[in-house]
Motif scaffolding. Sequence first.
Motif, PDB file in Angstrom:
ATOM      1  N   LEU A 123       0.746  -1.195   0.095  1.00  0.00           N
ATOM      2  CA  LEU A 123       0.014  -0.098  -0.025  1.00  0.00           C
ATOM      3  C   LEU A 123       0.999   1.325  -0.004  1.00  0.00           C
ATOM      4  CD1 LEU A 123      -2.452  -1.571   2.611  1.00  0.00           C
ATOM      5  CD2 LEU A 123      -3.074  -0.419   0.189  1.00  0.00           C
ATOM      6  N   GLY A 124       2.346   1.027  -0.194  1.00  0.00           N
ATOM      7  CA  GLY A 124       2.977   2.200  -0.058  1.00  0.00           C
ATOM      8  C   GLY A 124       2.872   3.202   1.097  1.00  0.00           C
ATOM      9  N   ILE A 125       2.870   2.572   2.362  1.00  0.00           N
ATOM     10  CA  ILE A 125       2.925   3.329   3.382  1.00  0.00           C
ATOM     11  C   ILE A 125       4.017   2.845   4.757  1.00  0.00           C
ATOM     12  CG2 ILE A 125       0.242   4.121   3.750  1.00  0.00           C
ATOM     13  CD1 ILE A 125      -0.223   1.688   5.047  1.00  0.00           C
ATOM     14  N   MET A 174      -7.230   5.680  -5.825  1.00  0.00           N
ATOM     15  CA  MET A 174      -7.406   4.352  -4.769  1.00  0.00           C
ATOM     16  C   MET A 174      -8.283   3.280  -5.439  1.00  0.00           C
ATOM     17  SD  MET A 174      -5.669   4.770  -2.251  1.00  0.00           S
ATOM     18  CE  MET A 174      -6.370   3.290  -1.508  1.00  0.00           C
ATOM     19  N   ARG A 175      -9.255   3.849  -6.707  1.00  0.00           N
ATOM     20  CA  ARG A 175      -9.791   2.712  -6.928  1.00  0.00           C
ATOM     21  C   ARG A 175      -9.135   1.706  -7.812  1.00  0.00           C
ATOM     22  NH1 ARG A 175     -14.003   6.130 -10.335  1.00  0.00           N
ATOM     23  NH2 ARG A 175     -12.784   5.393 -12.249  1.00  0.00           N
ATOM     24  N   ALA A 176      -7.987   2.515  -8.442  1.00  0.00           N
ATOM     25  CA  ALA A 176      -7.252   1.608  -9.369  1.00  0.00           C
ATOM     26  C   ALA A 176      -6.295   0.861  -8.280  1.00  0.00           C
ATOM     27  CB  ALA A 176      -6.167   2.477 -10.090  1.00  0.00           C
ATOM     28  N   GLU A 177      -5.941   1.459  -7.295  1.00  0.00           N
ATOM     29  CA  GLU A 177      -5.117   0.475  -6.374  1.00  0.00           C
ATOM     30  C   GLU A 177      -5.911  -0.710  -5.804  1.00  0.00           C
ATOM     31  OE1 GLU A 177      -1.769   3.354  -5.474  1.00  0.00           O
ATOM     32  OE2 GLU A 177      -2.104   1.428  -4.426  1.00  0.00           O
ATOM     33  N   ILE A 178      -7.083  -0.381  -5.458  1.00  0.00           N
ATOM     34  CA  ILE A 178      -7.985  -1.525  -4.942  1.00  0.00           C
ATOM     35  C   ILE A 178      -8.040  -2.585  -5.948  1.00  0.00           C
ATOM     36  CG2 ILE A 178     -10.333  -2.079  -4.178  1.00  0.00           C
ATOM     37  CD1 ILE A 178     -10.690   0.646  -2.951  1.00  0.00           C
ATOM     38  N   LYS A 180      -5.924  -3.209  -8.254  1.00  0.00           N
ATOM     39  CA  LYS A 180      -4.674  -3.966  -8.318  1.00  0.00           C
ATOM     40  C   LYS A 180      -4.577  -4.813  -7.065  1.00  0.00           C
ATOM     41  CE  LYS A 180      -2.171  -0.232  -9.500  1.00  0.00           C
ATOM     42  NZ  LYS A 180      -0.841   0.738  -9.194  1.00  0.00           N
ATOM     43  N   ILE A 181      -4.893  -4.411  -6.127  1.00  0.00           N
ATOM     44  CA  ILE A 181      -4.752  -5.341  -4.775  1.00  0.00           C
ATOM     45  C   ILE A 181      -5.587  -6.701  -4.974  1.00  0.00           C
ATOM     46  CG2 ILE A 181      -5.042  -5.581  -2.348  1.00  0.00           C
ATOM     47  CD1 ILE A 181      -4.438  -2.723  -2.175  1.00  0.00           C
ATOM     48  N   HIS A 182      -6.690  -6.360  -5.604  1.00  0.00           N
ATOM     49  CA  HIS A 182      -7.715  -7.580  -5.617  1.00  0.00           C
ATOM     50  C   HIS A 182      -7.070  -8.721  -6.687  1.00  0.00           C
ATOM     51  CE1 HIS A 182     -10.924 -10.291  -5.853  1.00  0.00           C
ATOM     52  NE2 HIS A 182     -11.116 -10.212  -7.244  1.00  0.00           N
ATOM     53  N   GLN A 183      -6.315  -8.089  -7.688  1.00  0.00           N
ATOM     54  CA  GLN A 183      -5.730  -8.765  -8.733  1.00  0.00           C
ATOM     55  C   GLN A 183      -4.711  -9.874  -8.056  1.00  0.00           C
ATOM     56  OE1 GLN A 183      -4.168  -6.579 -12.030  1.00  0.00           O
ATOM     57  NE2 GLN A 183      -6.291  -6.296 -12.840  1.00  0.00           N
ATOM     58  N   ARG A 184      -4.055  -8.864  -6.871  1.00  0.00           N
ATOM     59  CA  ARG A 184      -2.606  -9.642  -6.473  1.00  0.00           C
ATOM     60  C   ARG A 184      -3.008 -10.454  -5.437  1.00  0.00           C
ATOM     61  NH1 ARG A 184       2.068  -5.881  -4.550  1.00  0.00           N
ATOM     62  NH2 ARG A 184       3.279  -7.412  -3.137  1.00  0.00           N
ATOM     63  N   MET A 185      -4.090 -10.195  -4.503  1.00  0.00           N
ATOM     64  CA  MET A 185      -4.153 -10.928  -3.611  1.00  0.00           C
ATOM     65  C   MET A 185      -5.288 -12.114  -3.617  1.00  0.00           C
ATOM     66  SD  MET A 185      -2.992  -8.678  -0.584  1.00  0.00           S
ATOM     67  CE  MET A 185      -2.041  -9.878  -0.206  1.00  0.00           C
ATOM     68  N   THR A 201     -16.543   0.135 -12.639  1.00  0.00           N
ATOM     69  CA  THR A 201     -14.885  -0.062 -13.086  1.00  0.00           C
ATOM     70  C   THR A 201     -14.508  -1.379 -12.137  1.00  0.00           C
ATOM     71  OG1 THR A 201     -14.564   1.523 -10.959  1.00  0.00           O
ATOM     72  CG2 THR A 201     -14.504   2.160 -13.462  1.00  0.00           C
ATOM     73  N   LEU A 202     -14.861  -1.525 -10.806  1.00  0.00           N
ATOM     74  CA  LEU A 202     -14.339  -2.510  -9.888  1.00  0.00           C
ATOM     75  C   LEU A 202     -14.793  -4.115  -9.976  1.00  0.00           C
ATOM     76  CD1 LEU A 202     -13.794  -0.369  -6.710  1.00  0.00           C
ATOM     77  CD2 LEU A 202     -11.900  -1.028  -8.467  1.00  0.00           C
TER      78      LEU A 202
END
Lengths: 367, 279, 445
Positions: A123-125, A174-178, A180-185, A201-202
């Motif tokens: 998440l880049g934090i 954040m939409r794009a990040e979410i 991406k995370i779903h694709q990954r996890m 979109t999601l």
Amino acid sequence: MAEIKLEHIKKTYPNTDIPAVADYNLEIHDKEFMVFVGPSGSGKSTVLRMIAGLEDITDGIFSIDGKIMNDVAPKDREIAMVFQNYALYPHMSVFDNIAYGLKLRKLPKKEINTRVHEAAAVLGIEQYLERKPADLSGGQRQRVAMGRAIVRDAKILLMDEPLSNLDAKLRVQMRAEIAKIHQRMGGTTIYVTHDQTEAMTLADRIVIIDNGDIQQVGTPSELYNQPKNTFVAGFIGSPSMNLLTVTYHDGIIENNSGFSVKLPEGIAKQLTNGGYDDKQIVFGIRPEDLHLDPIAVETYIGGKFNTTVEVSELLGADAMLYTKVGETEVVVRSKGSDFVDPGTQIEVAANLSKAHYFDAETTNRII
Amino acid sequence: MKNKKRRSRTLIYIVLTVLAIIWILPIIWIVLTSFRAEGGMFVDYFIPHHFTLDNYKTLFTNSTYPFGRWFMNTLVVAVVSAVLSTFITVVMAYSLSRLKFHWRGRFLQIALILNMFPGFMSMIAIYYILKAIGLTQSLLALILVYVAGAALGFYVQKGFFDTIPISLDESAMLDGATKWDIFRTITLPLSKPIIVYTTLMAFTGPWMDFIFARVIMGDNIQNYTVAIGLYTMMTRESANSLFMAFAAGSVLIAVPITILFIVLQRFFVEGVTSGAVKG
Amino acid sequence: MQKQGLTVLKALQVGDWRMKLSAVIMGSSQLLHGQVLKGIWFLAVEISFFTWFLMRGIKSLNYLLTLGTHKQGFVFDKKLGINILQQGDNSMLLLLFGIATILVVSIFLYQYWVNLKSARTLLEFDLNHSKVPNLKEDLAKLLDSKLHILLMSIPMIGVLAFTILPLIYMISIAFTNYDHNHLPPKNLFTWVGFENFGNVLSGDVAGTFFPLLGWTLVWAVMATATSFLFGVLLAMLINAKGIKGKKVYRTLFILTMAVPQFITLLIMNNLLNDSGMVNTMLMNWHLISHPIPFLTDGTLAKVTVIVVNMWIGIPATMLVTTGILQNLSQDQVEAAEIDGANKFQIFRDLTFPQILFVMAPSLIQQFIGNINNFNVIYLLTSGGPMNSNYYNAGDTDLLVTWLYKLTIDSADYNLASVIGILIFTLSAIFSLFAYKRVNKMSNLG
């Protein structure tokens, strides 16, 4: 594996007669990204909270992978959740916030450390791990909330309007990040929102809810191209579909505001056979299926009609024309170069092959 | 325009200073009186003619009025009550704020009603109950009464708990916490200011209460707390000669409590304002 | 699948023999299901209760009805040949024990109910073929879904013993003739129904009750209003723009709150005495020739009390108001200034209404609290000056302080109890009325 089944789920709050959710039936497949979308108060958050175990289920069966979970405590359901207001523990650092669930499960310190750093990296934090939530911006806090949810590696991930407190630009990011995370996890995810753009979109599949009732379940394109009723038709798509109440008679639909369009034979036949002669129907056509340019007007001769522009919005490449046929409002989307001054009368052609027809009484789709 | 503003500001300063003096005056007076060497209860001048420490000495050497003993009594009662009361108040407040059980609403209503009865209406009854157990005139009885009273004094504490967002609890629940875990790791750490306020109130109570203490202690002067001790000093025939000693005693009580309040000012203010604003 | 919610009554009807046995022998269902500790507990409760009840309980209840019949007196003892003092019945203890008995019976009934509920739950487990939780699981629940039982049980015992029991006892006394003429153990007292209420409301004592009631209300209104109004003003003065040393001023006033009230009030009592500092100073400066009877003249004393109460109450109001003022949005004030309002109008139309709105619930609580404000009145004037028209009361006595005097000084416990009940009624009426009002206000806000 996490297949969710909701059968005849009902929720009535104490001291009320009308159920918040009346008869909810849904199956969610493993690893699916399912979005519940609907206006405020439609009951979507209620269903989500019932799945989480934060609300009691008044009636019906809720099962995960075949096991009935109605009475299982939230902490035993292996579900992670991102709350609308993030619900970060203000007195703990970001690291401790994310690690909280892992600490409770008495995982070894080393493992907790690794997992928290992993989630933070995704998440880049990572650089905020020692800070307290009060020192973070809204977007950063949102990421911490997400980090806390994904670090648990739970079977099911729930998200309750996670982006609604962010400003427009952040939301898109954040939409794009979410995604991406779903694709990954890849776990089963249920996402609740009132924003149809996020849904479109999601989602793998979308559930549209109104007043506690499911209006339609389907993929984004199914909902977009074949809305089952006027509610879905008007909800999905931005700007919304034009929905005009008209009377059908002998191949022509018209209203008493001056709007009149001749329908193609095939459609006219279906309507007549359906008994809609001289009856009211709702005619639906999206702004992008209404055309100004001369070639289109020539092609779609049948769907031609005149209308007067009231407000013109230039959005850049596109323009939105808010027009009126008599008293009837019609929104037309056109190229940016077709900017037209208010007051001008224009000729518009509807691509009738993309039109939708709904029964005016039941609001359900006819064709 | 500027002059007008300056004039009104000066006026405000004057008013505030006068008011401040009026408020502080009685306190300064009692401090001065505690050092006064001459006279009795009533003198017609403000600043003492002779200063002395004798009044303080009298407090600790007078056998009929053993101030030193009273001080220790009160300290013990205050500390023990503070610890137990805080625990009970916090625990009751948390249960009523956060835990779901079907008689919660009814209990809150009953508590409201019970609190509407004048406090010492039950005093006599408590005295006889204590007599039946054989605890009258003891400090233990006092502690019991104060602590039992704390059970229904949860409102400010509960009000504060109510302001902690429920989503924190819910998030922790999903993370795997039991209600006890949530209480321990989330609710308590967030409530430090209010807990300090509750303890402060519980600690200072015994120093100032003279209604309950009087009924329970009767004439057992050795077991008095400072409050009834001083009150008794003031209202007996010895009042006139012991007036300055009484002043000295007052100062000795007021000083530590005042220091406590100032040091913990922040918590006191938070408690008073949160209780008031949320009603 | 719906929750199999069996009510206890239904469970008794449809249940098996174990359920039905539990209704008679407590703990049987639990024992038969393997919950040994629970079962033994319920059984023990049943056995001990019935033993106690048969041996003591019934007698206690009987005494409760009569409150004793044997007066203490001399009885001729044949064996010794002289008159011996025979202890009579002690009405007061009989009343106390009688009420305690009722409480014990209630507790037993409660445990009986818990027993049935537990048996019902076991029945549900049987019907659903679920496993019965063992001791470890049950105890774990104490930390989670049943945490409230773990946390609240001990405080509740305290509440029962030190609040509820005494309260019921005192309320009962209002219906007896337990006064200075009927003091046990020498004398008996007995039930007299509503006689005392009649006395207070329309009999001899009414001549004291109603004037005191009037003064109590006047006092409560004045005390709350003056503290509030001037507290707000003080807060505004300190909070005004451009005033330096805000914290210093505030700390000074908070300081006065820290000094224990009874010390402050005794000081005030001394200062305002006929020979006190204030009078002697005024006389020394030749402003007056006779001491002003601050505390000894009926009407003047009432004014004095209200004024002194302001000294005590204003700092607290100032504190709370400051908090509210600091949270008030400056935008509104600026908008009003642009609209042309002056400072006074802004205060009257914007600031004050909003402060009032936020503080309304607290003000109501203060009002009710002032009805029962014992300290200020008692320490300052002892309720005096004594009024010969009143029964054991003075001009500045509130109902509360009168209650105290009736208890401590004249031992008229029954009258004291009646007054207590009436005070409660007063508080309850005001609370109800006030909260309805506040709810209406908050719905508009």
